[in-house]
Design a protein around this motif. Structure first.
Motif, PDB file in Angstrom:
ATOM      1  N   GLY A  31       0.782  -1.223   0.000  1.00 40.82           N
ATOM      2  CA  GLY A  31       0.000   0.000   0.000  1.00 40.82           C
ATOM      3  C   GLY A  31       0.813   1.270   0.000  1.00 40.82           C
ATOM      4  N   VAL A  34      -0.043   3.171  -3.090  1.00 42.16           N
ATOM      5  CA  VAL A  34      -1.445   3.314  -3.442  1.00 42.16           C
ATOM      6  C   VAL A  34      -1.854   4.754  -3.257  1.00 42.16           C
ATOM      7  CG1 VAL A  34      -3.782   2.589  -2.881  1.00 42.16           C
ATOM      8  CG2 VAL A  34      -1.909   0.961  -2.761  1.00 42.16           C
ATOM      9  N   TRP A 185     -13.177   3.611  -9.220  1.00 44.13           N
ATOM     10  CA  TRP A 185     -12.047   2.695  -9.172  1.00 44.13           C
ATOM     11  C   TRP A 185     -10.869   3.324  -8.437  1.00 44.13           C
ATOM     12  CZ3 TRP A 185     -10.913  -2.165  -9.559  1.00 44.13           C
ATOM     13  CH2 TRP A 185      -9.598  -2.571  -9.743  1.00 44.13           C
ATOM     14  N   ARG A 186     -10.623   4.600  -8.703  1.00 45.97           N
ATOM     15  CA  ARG A 186      -9.527   5.295  -8.026  1.00 45.97           C
ATOM     16  C   ARG A 186      -9.777   5.358  -6.517  1.00 45.97           C
ATOM     17  NH1 ARG A 186      -5.533   9.066  -9.183  1.00 45.97           N
ATOM     18  NH2 ARG A 186      -5.126  10.577  -7.518  1.00 45.97           N
ATOM     19  N   SER A 188     -11.642   3.317  -4.780  1.00 45.59           N
ATOM     20  CA  SER A 188     -11.537   1.973  -4.207  1.00 45.59           C
ATOM     21  C   SER A 188     -10.088   1.553  -4.034  1.00 45.59           C
ATOM     22  CB  SER A 188     -12.266   0.960  -5.104  1.00 45.59           C
ATOM     23  OG  SER A 188     -11.612   0.840  -6.367  1.00 45.59           O
ATOM     24  N   GLN A 189      -9.173   2.112  -4.834  1.00 46.41           N
ATOM     25  CA  GLN A 189      -7.760   1.800  -4.685  1.00 46.41           C
ATOM     26  C   GLN A 189      -7.130   2.594  -3.537  1.00 46.41           C
ATOM     27  OE1 GLN A 189      -6.023  -0.628  -6.674  1.00 46.41           O
ATOM     28  NE2 GLN A 189      -8.206  -1.021  -6.930  1.00 46.41           N
ATOM     29  N   ARG A 190      -7.693   3.773  -3.216  1.00 49.35           N
ATOM     30  CA  ARG A 190      -7.119   4.607  -2.156  1.00 49.35           C
ATOM     31  C   ARG A 190      -7.680   4.267  -0.790  1.00 49.35           C
ATOM     32  NH1 ARG A 190      -7.903  10.004  -1.973  1.00 49.35           N
ATOM     33  NH2 ARG A 190      -5.904  10.220  -0.899  1.00 49.35           N
ATOM     34  N   THR A 192      -9.904   1.586   1.945  1.00 51.84           N
ATOM     35  CA  THR A 192     -10.357   0.234   2.257  1.00 51.84           C
ATOM     36  C   THR A 192     -11.873   0.180   2.172  1.00 51.84           C
ATOM     37  OG1 THR A 192     -10.515   0.702   4.630  1.00 51.84           O
ATOM     38  CG2 THR A 192      -8.383  -0.071   3.798  1.00 51.84           C
ATOM     39  N   VAL A 198      -5.797   3.440   2.476  1.00 52.66           N
ATOM     40  CA  VAL A 198      -4.964   2.238   2.441  1.00 52.66           C
ATOM     41  C   VAL A 198      -3.570   2.543   2.973  1.00 52.66           C
ATOM     42  CG1 VAL A 198      -3.924   0.518   0.917  1.00 52.66           C
ATOM     43  CG2 VAL A 198      -6.279   1.247   0.544  1.00 52.66           C
TER      44      VAL A 198
END
Length: 421
Positions: A31, A34, A185-186, A188-190, A192, A198
């Motif tokens: 992470g 991320v 999507w961005r 959800s990647q940054r 939890t 993250v």
């Protein structure tokens, strides 16, 4: 803190300095990368360019196609007006049948179809029932099954608005939807699933919670260093003066820590400590919103971040410490070892000397609730009527719990003393 904020002008976010002074992240830390922005690749640019070229091509082809749904009208086929007499119909039919007969037009491949249409139109208009059905219902066979359609505004189907309608449709299809999906999507990647960054979870909480013996002070340091505060907590030039005034009321507060020394960490910890010490009246008005943000976010990060990770790792002492810290923040208490009466509104350590004296000994919340209203008012005679009203309202919210127990052993009616069960 003076050195850190001295050169800042206006209102700005905390600097991008992270907590590297306390945590050294290796290149393989989960992470750690991320949330970094990913540059717009050439492949994506080519994809969008191809989509827009395809849109232009489709639009040009669609706009050049003139498609009209054919509608059967025997009068139009024969070239007559509505209400023509039978003699006019026969005369027109004889003339057209001679002109369109296939034998007279051997070089015209469409002559046979035209001749058949004329014959059908003549048959429709010379038969009374068929002609009446067509005039009343628009069909030679009479009334047809009900047809349904979609009612659309006129401007959508008007030809002059085709460009705008098609452009809006493709803009929604090629811009709005991809941007919405990309944003989701961005995010959800940054973050939890519970909404914690993250980077905060894996670059801060995970290394810190490796030790099962974290004390409460260390837990506060880790909590207030969460990267959420770096992004959301504003830093102002005026904070320098107001925070220094607040730090003077907290003699044990460390303004120049060796670890977690970023400016946002010091401000977050200072506001949280002031809240737990109940220094709200001494906090400057410009910091009230910041303090509320810190308290709410700390409780959220404790519950959804640190506590969930500690439970999964099975560190019971850390879980207990986190639960106590959450309780202390909620009740604005410095330590769970302090008197439980301090969680009541306006009660200070100076008031506690009246709870235990030669005349009375009140050590629990249940004993305080058992006192009469007159005795409680005399106990807190230094309170104003408004302050005592707040105190009494909070005290009445504590429930009275009665617990009854019955000990028994299955399949055993009589159990002698000193029996092993």
């Amino acid at each position: 803190l003076n050195d850190a904020i001295a050169n800042k002008q206006g209102v700005r976010r905390a600097p991008a300095s992270d907590v590297s002074s306390s945590l050294s992240l290796s290149a393989g830390t989960a992470g750690s990368a991320v949330g970094d922005k990913v540059p717009f690749s050439k492949g994506w640019f080519a994809f969008w360019l191809l989509m827009w070229v395809a849109f232009v091509v489709v639009y040009l082809q669609a706009s050049s196609m003139a498609v009209e749904a054919p509608r059967y009208n025997p009068y139009d086929i024969l070239g007559l007006d509505m209400g023509a007499t039978e003699s006019e119909i026969k005369k027109q039919y004889r003339q057209l049948s001679k002109e369109l007969h296939p034998d007279k037009n051997p070089d015209n491949p469409d002559a046979a179809d035209a001749f058949m249409r004329v014959a059908k139109a003549y048959e429709t208009l010379t038969d009374e029932d068929t002609r009446r059905n067509w005039e009343e219902w628009g069909h030679p066979d009479g009334r047809q099954a009900t047809q349904f359609g979609i009612a659309l505004p006129k401007w959508i189907v008007q030809r002059e608005n085709t460009l705008y309608v098609m452009g809006s449709y493709f803009a929604f299809l090629l811009i709005v939807i991809p941007v919405a999906v990309g944003s989701w999507w961005r995010k959800s990647q940054r973050f939890t699933r519970s909404g914690v960054l993250v980077q905060t979870m894996w670059a801060l909480y995970y290394p810190a919670l490796q030790s099962p013996d974290l004390v409460a002070r260390k837990l506060v340091d880790v909590l207030t260093a969460s990267l959420e505060f770096r992004e959301q907590l504003p830093m102002r030039k005026s904070d320098n003066t107001h925070l220094n005034q607040l730090f003077k009321l907290m003699p044990d507060f460390e303004t120049r820590p060796k670890k977690f020394s970023a400016v946002y960490c010091i401000k977050t910890k200072g506001l949280l400590t002031a809240h737990m010490m109940r220094l709200h009246p001494q906090v400057h008005a410009s910091l009230h919103a910041d303090m509320a943000l810190v308290v709410d976010k700390c409780l959220f990060l404790l519950r959804e971040g640190m506590l969930s990770m500690a439970v999964n790792r099975g560190h019971l002492p850390v879980v207990t410490g986190l639960l106590e810290l959450s309780q202390n923040i909620t009740q604005a208490m410095e330590s769970s070892q302090e008197s439980p009466f301090l969680q009541l509104p306006h009660v200070t350590k100076g008031n506690l000397r009246h709870f235990v004296s030669k005349k009375r000994s009140i050590r629990s919340m249940a004993q305080l609730c058992e006192q009469s209203d007159e005795d409680r008012r005399a106990l807190l005679r230094d309170f104003s009527d408004e302050e005592y009203g707040h105190f009494d309202a909070a005290l009445r919210m504590f429930p009275t719990i009665e617990v009854t127990t019955e000990l028994s052993v299955l399949d055993e009616e009589n159990i002698p003393v000193n029996s092993l069960v």
